[in-house]
Design an enzyme around this catalytic site. Structure first.
Site, PDB file in Angstrom:
ATOM      1  N   LYS A  70      64.669  -8.179  -1.877  1.00  0.00           N
ATOM      2  CA  LYS A  70      64.844  -7.003  -2.744  1.00  0.00           C
ATOM      3  C   LYS A  70      64.573  -5.675  -2.040  1.00  0.00           C
ATOM      4  O   LYS A  70      65.231  -4.676  -2.329  1.00  0.00           O
ATOM      5  CB  LYS A  70      63.944  -7.123  -3.983  1.00  0.00           C
ATOM      6  N   ASP A 106      64.882  -4.994 -13.370  1.00  0.00           N
ATOM      7  CA  ASP A 106      63.715  -5.776 -13.778  1.00  0.00           C
ATOM      8  C   ASP A 106      62.883  -5.043 -14.840  1.00  0.00           C
ATOM      9  O   ASP A 106      62.440  -5.643 -15.815  1.00  0.00           O
ATOM     10  CB  ASP A 106      62.836  -6.110 -12.564  1.00  0.00           C
TER      11      ASP A 106
END
Ligand code: ATR
Length: 273
Positions: A70, A106
């Site tokens: 990420k 997220d």
């Protein structure tokens, strides 16, 4: 059905075999009758950049990015959304003629999951853990106007998080149970409670009656923390909803339909457990 015109996406991770994202996206693709596919894409860290460029060159619409890529994904993007900058990480890539666009859904997924359980994001929140998930969630809660406190076993990591996210408060790990008394929301972002890991030992005895307890761990579906919250009459918020909600913006961008989040989706994803 997959024809020569199929839209393609997938999830880049290493390893990626545990990911529920293929199950989730392919469920939605079937449900909406979309000509497309969503694939697991195992790429080792050394190959990550080449894999992303290769997917774009091969006509993919984009990809999700999971552990451990990420942060590398953020560095690779031509343009990024503020959500990704705040989170210090990208979990959703959208490819276009203009380049590689990154966002981080997220925090959005976490807050949307709270909302689906009737829990607001604006109250005082106590976050346990200071990893990547904690940063995305803390950023989203701060953006929603919450007072956010983070407690982490390793204090330096919590302090580093507070440096990246102004306004974030840091609390010594040993005071975490006491701090519950002043919280509207408790969030476990550590890996504790995950199948195969020790449970998070957390006494909820000081919890106010209205406390919501969210866990980002989704396997098992009900962690010991959530079970204790339920037993005490508090509001448990299970982690699978975050996974499902964070997938919505990516699916919409790649496949052109904003997918529904309902009981059938959860049944489909839980069935893959
Ligand atoms: P992610 O990026 O997915 O959030 P991570 O960076 O590995 O994952 O973070 C895992 C979190 O779980 C960290 O906050 C870690 O605490 P440390 O920073 O002290 O390592 C926390 N964690 C893992 N095992 C733990 C344990 N036994 N007790 C307390 N916290 C633990």
């Amino acid at each position: 059905m997959i024809t020569g015109r199929a839209r393609l996406a997938g999830v880049l991770g290493w390893p990626v075999g545990h990911s529920r994202s293929p199950l989730l996206h392919n469920y939605w693709l079937a449900r909406y009758g979309i000509d497309g596919a969503y694939l697991p894409l195992p790429a080792a860290p050394a190959d990550f950049a080449a894999a992303v460029r290769g997917l774009r060159a091969a006509g993919f619409a984009g990809a999700n990015v999971t552990i451990p890529h990420k942060e590398a994904a953020l560095a690779l993007c031509d343009t990024v959304e503020e959500s990704a900058r705040r989170a210090g990480a990208v979990n959703t890539l959208v490819f276009s003629g203009a380049g590689i666009h990154g966002s981080n859904t997220d925090g959005y997924g976490f807050v949307a999951n709270l909302a689906a359980h009737g829990v607001g994001a604006g109250g005082p929140a106590l976050l346990l853990g200071a990893g990547g998930a904690a940063r995305a969630i803390a950023a989203a809660l701060l953006d929603a106007g919450a007072e956010v406190t983070v407690a982490n076993r390793t204090l330096e990591r919590a302090a580093a998080l507070a440096e990246a996210l102004p306004g974030l408060r840091v609390l010594d790990w040993e005071y975490r149970e006491r701090a519950i008394a002043d919280s509207a929301l408790l969030v476990n972002t550590t890996s504790l409670g995950m199948a195969g890991q020790p449970v998070l030992g957390m006494d909820l005895g000081r919890a106010p009656a209205s406390l919501a307890v969210a866990d980002i761990v989704y396997a098992p579906a009900e962690t010991a923390l959530l079970a204790e919250a339920r037993a005490r009459g508090l509001k448990p918020v299970p982690g699978l909803g975050m996974l499902v909600h964070q997938a919505v913006p990516g699916f919409a961008a790649w496949f052109g339909v904003r997918p529904a989040v309902d009981d059938e989706v959860f049944a489909a994803v839980a069935a893959g457990a």
